[in-house]
Structure formats: C-alpha cells, structure tokens
Design an enzyme around this catalytic site. Structure first.
Site, PDB file in Angstrom:
ATOM      1  N   ARG A  67      29.962 119.555  21.285  1.00  0.00           N
ATOM      2  CA  ARG A  67      31.346 119.409  21.753  1.00  0.00           C
ATOM      3  C   ARG A  67      31.884 118.031  21.375  1.00  0.00           C
ATOM      4  O   ARG A  67      33.034 117.890  20.966  1.00  0.00           O
ATOM      5  CB  ARG A  67      31.437 119.584  23.277  1.00  0.00           C
ATOM      6  N   GLN A  98      41.187 117.277  33.795  1.00  0.00           N
ATOM      7  CA  GLN A  98      39.799 117.726  33.993  1.00  0.00           C
ATOM      8  C   GLN A  98      39.039 117.618  32.675  1.00  0.00           C
ATOM      9  O   GLN A  98      37.849 117.882  32.624  1.00  0.00           O
ATOM     10  CB  GLN A  98      39.792 119.184  34.457  1.00  0.00           C
ATOM     11  N   ASP A 101      37.418 115.094  26.987  1.00  0.00           N
ATOM     12  CA  ASP A 101      37.716 114.523  25.668  1.00  0.00           C
ATOM     13  C   ASP A 101      38.704 113.364  25.821  1.00  0.00           C
ATOM     14  O   ASP A 101      39.157 113.065  26.934  1.00  0.00           O
ATOM     15  CB  ASP A 101      38.266 115.615  24.721  1.00  0.00           C
ATOM     16  N   HIS A 116      36.646 114.703  35.678  1.00  0.00           N
ATOM     17  CA  HIS A 116      35.331 115.271  35.374  1.00  0.00           C
ATOM     18  C   HIS A 116      34.540 114.415  34.389  1.00  0.00           C
ATOM     19  O   HIS A 116      33.688 114.928  33.667  1.00  0.00           O
ATOM     20  CB  HIS A 116      35.490 116.713  34.854  1.00  0.00           C
ATOM     21  N   CYS A 124      22.353 106.445  31.831  1.00  0.00           N
ATOM     22  CA  CYS A 124      20.951 106.734  32.149  1.00  0.00           C
ATOM     23  C   CYS A 124      20.867 107.498  33.473  1.00  0.00           C
ATOM     24  O   CYS A 124      21.478 107.085  34.459  1.00  0.00           O
ATOM     25  CB  CYS A 124      20.172 105.422  32.231  1.00  0.00           C
ATOM     26  N   CYS A 152      16.608 105.611  27.914  1.00  0.00           N
ATOM     27  CA  CYS A 152      17.227 104.347  28.321  1.00  0.00           C
ATOM     28  C   CYS A 152      16.364 103.171  27.847  1.00  0.00           C
ATOM     29  O   CYS A 152      15.141 103.165  28.070  1.00  0.00           O
ATOM     30  CB  CYS A 152      17.346 104.348  29.842  1.00  0.00           C
ATOM     31  N   SER A 194      42.561 127.078  34.352  1.00  0.00           N
ATOM     32  CA  SER A 194      42.407 128.331  35.085  1.00  0.00           C
ATOM     33  C   SER A 194      42.584 128.086  36.583  1.00  0.00           C
ATOM     34  O   SER A 194      42.684 129.034  37.357  1.00  0.00           O
ATOM     35  CB  SER A 194      41.023 128.936  34.813  1.00  0.00           C
ATOM     36  N   ASN A 218      50.827 128.162  31.019  1.00  0.00           N
ATOM     37  CA  ASN A 218      49.572 128.822  30.664  1.00  0.00           C
ATOM     38  C   ASN A 218      49.912 130.136  29.955  1.00  0.00           C
ATOM     39  O   ASN A 218      50.783 130.860  30.416  1.00  0.00           O
ATOM     40  CB  ASN A 218      48.747 129.107  31.940  1.00  0.00           C
ATOM     41  N   PRO A 219      49.235 130.462  28.867  1.00  0.00           N
ATOM     42  CA  PRO A 219      49.537 131.750  28.209  1.00  0.00           C
ATOM     43  C   PRO A 219      49.003 132.948  28.988  1.00  0.00           C
ATOM     44  O   PRO A 219      49.408 134.079  28.733  1.00  0.00           O
ATOM     45  CB  PRO A 219      48.820 131.637  26.855  1.00  0.00           C
TER      46      PRO A 219
HETATM   47  N1  APR Z   1      47.820 126.230  26.223  1.00  0.00           N
HETATM   48  C1  APR Z   1      47.716 126.237  27.568  1.00  0.00           C
HETATM   49  N2  APR Z   1      46.742 126.860  28.228  1.00  0.00           N
HETATM   50  C2  APR Z   1      45.812 127.532  27.517  1.00  0.00           C
HETATM   51  C3  APR Z   1      45.838 127.560  26.111  1.00  0.00           C
HETATM   52  C4  APR Z   1      46.903 126.885  25.454  1.00  0.00           C
HETATM   53  N3  APR Z   1      47.019 126.863  24.127  1.00  0.00           N
HETATM   54  N4  APR Z   1      44.779 128.291  25.686  1.00  0.00           N
HETATM   55  C5  APR Z   1      44.112 128.693  26.786  1.00  0.00           C
HETATM   56  N5  APR Z   1      44.741 128.224  27.897  1.00  0.00           N
HETATM   57  C6  APR Z   1      44.371 128.392  29.310  1.00  0.00           C
HETATM   58  C7  APR Z   1      43.553 129.625  29.623  1.00  0.00           C
HETATM   59  O1  APR Z   1      44.415 130.734  29.839  1.00  0.00           O
HETATM   60  C8  APR Z   1      42.842 129.200  30.905  1.00  0.00           C
HETATM   61  O2  APR Z   1      43.628 129.500  32.043  1.00  0.00           O
HETATM   62  O3  APR Z   1      43.528 127.313  29.650  1.00  0.00           O
HETATM   63  C9  APR Z   1      42.742 127.682  30.764  1.00  0.00           C
HETATM   64  C10 APR Z   1      41.339 127.159  30.522  1.00  0.00           C
HETATM   65  O4  APR Z   1      40.576 127.432  31.652  1.00  0.00           O
HETATM   66  P1  APR Z   1      39.076 126.933  31.792  1.00  0.00           P
HETATM   67  O5  APR Z   1      38.303 127.276  30.568  1.00  0.00           O
HETATM   68  O6  APR Z   1      38.591 127.454  33.090  1.00  0.00           O
HETATM   69  O7  APR Z   1      39.202 125.341  31.799  1.00  0.00           O
HETATM   70  P2  APR Z   1      39.535 124.381  33.011  1.00  0.00           P
HETATM   71  O8  APR Z   1      40.507 124.980  33.951  1.00  0.00           O
HETATM   72  O9  APR Z   1      39.841 123.058  32.427  1.00  0.00           O
HETATM   73  O10 APR Z   1      38.118 124.295  33.735  1.00  0.00           O
HETATM   74  C11 APR Z   1      37.945 123.392  34.773  1.00  0.00           C
HETATM   75  O11 APR Z   1      35.581 123.780  34.793  1.00  0.00           O
HETATM   76  O12 APR Z   1      33.647 124.149  33.569  1.00  0.00           O
HETATM   77  C12 APR Z   1      34.379 123.215  34.297  1.00  0.00           C
HETATM   78  O13 APR Z   1      34.270 120.874  34.230  1.00  0.00           O
HETATM   79  C13 APR Z   1      34.744 121.991  33.496  1.00  0.00           C
HETATM   80  O14 APR Z   1      36.750 120.678  33.547  1.00  0.00           O
HETATM   81  C14 APR Z   1      36.254 121.994  33.479  1.00  0.00           C
HETATM   82  C15 APR Z   1      36.579 122.793  34.731  1.00  0.00           C
END
Ligand code: APR
Length: 251
Positions: A67, A98, A101, A116, A124, A152, A194, A218-219
């Site tokens: 990643r 969250q 990057d 996060h 370490c 470490c 999400s 959100n899409p």
């Molecule tokens: N623009 C906006 N939203 C988008 C796009 C886009 N181009 N593509 C996907 N999405 C949405 C998806 O529909 C989904 O609702 O982004 C969301 C990503 O959800 P997750 O994968 O659950 O990511 P996130 O909500 O950041 O997860 C929270 O969970 O695993 C842990 O620590 C990790 O920070 C992360 C946390």
C-alpha cells in the site's frame, strides 16, 4: 442544491471528514472493496489487527509496504485539491481523515487531523521509537507477498506500521481535536467513507447533535443516508470541485 450552496456559503466553521473513497481516484484501493492481486482472498479488516501482525508479521508488513508503494507513486486527485481550496475560503476549517496516506497534504491541505495514523510513520512495537523508511519506493512484494519487517536499532523488537489497528485506541490528541471540531462546526462534510468504523464514524453524529448541516458525498449508499441533511451520490473527484465552484466561484 440551492439550499445546500446557501448553507455552505453561510457556514462559519466547516469540517471535512474523509475516508478511503477520497483516495480511490488516485488508485489506492478502499478497505471494503475487493482487494487486488496477492491479497484478493483476504479481508483488509482481518489484516489490520495486532493479532494478525503477531501471528504473521511478514504477511501484514508486506501488505502495508505494498500500500505504501502505491501511495508513493500516486498523485492527489481533484477531490483532494478541492478540499484544500475550501480551506482558504471559509473562516474556520478542519480536515479530519481516516486515511493513512499523505495525499491530502500533497494536494495542498495543512494541519490534517489523522485519526488512524500514517503509513509514513512506522515505529518499534517494543520501545515505540520512530523508524525511518529508506527513501526508495518499496518493491512490490512478489511471490507470497511477504516482507520481513525491519527490527529496531535500539531494542531489537519488530518495527510495525504507523497505523491504528482494530482494537487499538485512536491517538489522543487527534481524537480530541476531531471531537472538538465536530462539536463546534456548523457544516460537516462526510466524504468517501462507509461510516462504519467507530469511533471515527460517531463524529457525524456529534456534528448533527450540535446542529450542523451534514453533507455526504459518496457514489454508494451508506448508513448515513437516512440522517444526512444532503447526500450527493458521486465520486469525490467530480463532486467536490463542482461544490467549490458552485459555492465560491462567484465571490
Ligand atoms: N469518491 C467518494 N467515495 C468513494 C469513491 C469515490 N471515488 N469510491 C468509493 N467510495 C466510497 C465507497 O462507496 C465506501 O463507502 O468510499 C467508501 C470507502 O469505505 P471503506 O473502504 O470502508 O473506507 P473507510 O470508510 O475509510 O474505512 C474506515 O476502516 O479498515 C479501516 O482503518 C481503516 O480508515 C479505515 C477505516
């Protein structure tokens, strides 16, 4: 839409809260979408735990290095840049993410609250001393996807990714700053998440309880659909630049 733009223009304190979806258009996979390549049979949530690292450190370290390699080669997208542009247009602004990057920072945002942790800040697991990654972009782990974590220099324990795993507390100062922002803003934008992972997801409820207007970008449908004041269904790289243009281009 007119009401939304009027409320955004009138806001004195805007908070943007982002998740993995904001970086999706930069080529970084989200957490709950299907994983790619070597990791396609694994659930990201199962790799992101202290137990997973204890059981199989080279597998978990390999996944995070993969990643990190993607992030180093990625560029911020128009969604990241629109959030940075917003920061200079409102009287008081906070960005809470969250994401682990640095694409918000590279897209022009400053004082980003990382809930996060950050991929670029491993440390370490024994004595917590920070570890500096070599400058080179890590090679994609090949074959098994495994990479042995470094050890470490001070105590010899394993170096772990600088991220917050399931079951671990959020960094205290970041969580406090995020809560304060959510409780005091009058416009809260929840974008690309999400909204499933607690306690971060509770920030939207805190803002709602404080009377803020809630905009979700959100899409796909989420649990926030029923409570957000406005939802724009679309990718953040398209929706956010349009929002900034609609709200402020005439100023
Ligand atoms: N623009 C906006 N939203 C988008 C796009 C886009 N181009 N593509 C996907 N999405 C949405 C998806 O529909 C989904 O609702 O982004 C969301 C990503 O959800 P997750 O994968 O659950 O990511 P996130 O909500 O950041 O997860 C929270 O969970 O695993 C842990 O620590 C990790 O920070 C992360 C946390």
């Amino acid at each position: 839409m007119a009401n939304l733009i009027t409320a955004l223009r009138a806001a004195s304190h805007v908070v943007v809260f982002t998740g993995a979806g904001v970086s999706a258009e930069s080529g970084i996979p989200t957490f709950r979408d299907k994983q790619a390549g070597l990791w396609e049979n694994f659930d990201a949530a199962e790799l992101a735990t202290p137990l997973a690292f204890a059981r199989d450190p080279s597998f978990v370290w390999g996944w995070y290095e993969w990643r990190r390699g993607l992030v180093l080669k990625a560029e911020p997208n128009p969604g990241h840049r629109a959030i940075a542009a917003m920061q200079s247009r409102v009287p008081h602004f906070n960005l809470i993410t969250q994401n682990v990057d640095d694409l918000h920072e590279r897209g022009g945002s400053c004082e980003v609250i990382h809930l996060h942790g950050e991929l670029s800040k491993p440390y370490c697991e024994g004595c917590h001393l920070p570890y500096s990654h070599p400058e080179a972009i890590p090679d994609m782990p090949s074959g098994s996807g495994r990479l042995q974590p470094p050890t470490c220099g001070a105590c010899g324990a394993k170096i772990r990714p600088g991220v917050v795993w399931f079951g671990e507390p959020l960094p205290k100062a970041s969580w406090k700053a995020a809560r304060d922002a959510a409780r005091h803003c009058d416009f809260f934008i929840c974008c690309g998440t999400s909204a499933l992972v607690q306690p971060a997801a509770s920030l939207a409820d805190m803002a709602m309880d404080a009377g803020a207007t809630i905009l979700q970008v959100n899409p796909n449908p989420t649990d926030l659909d029923s409570s957000a004041t406005f939802t724009i269904r679309g990718p953040s790289g398209i929706v956010l630049p349009q929002l900034v243009a609609d709200a402020w281009s005439a100023l």
